[in-house]
Design a protein around this motif. Sequence first.
Motif, mmCIF file in Angstrom:
data_model
loop_
_atom_site.group_PDB
_atom_site.id
_atom_site.type_symbol
_atom_site.label_atom_id
_atom_site.label_comp_id
_atom_site.label_asym_id
_atom_site.label_seq_id
_atom_site.Cartn_x
_atom_site.Cartn_y
_atom_site.Cartn_z
ATOM 1 N N GLU A 264 4.150 -5.336 3.355
ATOM 2 C CA GLU A 264 4.309 -6.578 4.108
ATOM 3 C C GLU A 264 5.016 -6.319 5.434
ATOM 4 O O GLU A 264 4.634 -6.865 6.473
ATOM 5 N N LYS B 55 -4.170 -13.422 -2.700
ATOM 6 C CA LYS B 55 -2.867 -12.824 -2.410
ATOM 7 C C LYS B 55 -2.321 -12.110 -3.645
ATOM 8 O O LYS B 55 -1.778 -11.003 -3.558
ATOM 9 N N TYR C 206 -1.469 -8.134 -3.904
ATOM 10 C CA TYR C 206 -0.165 -7.570 -4.259
ATOM 11 C C TYR C 206 -0.270 -6.687 -5.508
ATOM 12 O O TYR C 206 0.388 -5.637 -5.593
ATOM 13 N N ARG D 56 3.385 -6.914 9.109
ATOM 14 C CA ARG D 56 4.043 -7.776 10.103
ATOM 15 C C ARG D 56 4.343 -6.999 11.376
ATOM 16 O O ARG D 56 4.244 -7.542 12.475
#
Length: 220
Positions: free
Chosen positions: A146, A90, A94, A150
Amino acid sequence: MKVKAMIKENNALREQMTPFNRSYFEDMILAMRASQVDPVRAEELLLEAAALLLQGQGKGKNAKQIFGEHPEDYFKDIMGSVPARPERSKLNYYLMIAWTALTLFFGVMAIAGLFMEWSGGSADMFGKVSVFTLIVVGLGSIVLMELLVRWMSSLSENDAPKAKTFDIKALGIYVLVAVVVIFAGIFLDNLFPVITISPWVSLIIGLAGGLGLKFIFFKS
């Protein structure tokens, strides 16, 4: 043998195939490269399949007779048995997003600034960058990605995807957060130092960022 060398050899083998066999084999390539199989192992398997196909072709057989009705069927068991490529952490994910956003930012600053200089205009507005702006670009790109992920995951899994019911509350929250960030930016921008940077330096940073993406995040 490196991945690029194997891909080059694979392309050379495809040139020896009949149109039907080549089309079938290209579907096999798409299925394998879209899988989670390690890239090196995937190209090795494709080379083996190409050699097998050419051997069968020399005996008068076509791809369906050798591998079956569906191109992806030949690799089904193999895909489930070979080691999958490691998932990106992760933090690394990022960092890659922020790195990409800042690379593009400096690239745009460089192109715009150099264009203004060559056209006889002033490149001053493209020669000053607030540290706060750099922070917003980096962190904002992560937040934006993000939200996009989503939203994509909220789509229906039916054959004809459609978004879920419109959520006015969620939209209101996003708008409120955006307004707060904009007004906070106006205030905070003055509290952070401003860096004077020439378009040529921005160009060097952009190119260095692109090389970093290739050799750090997308190395074979």
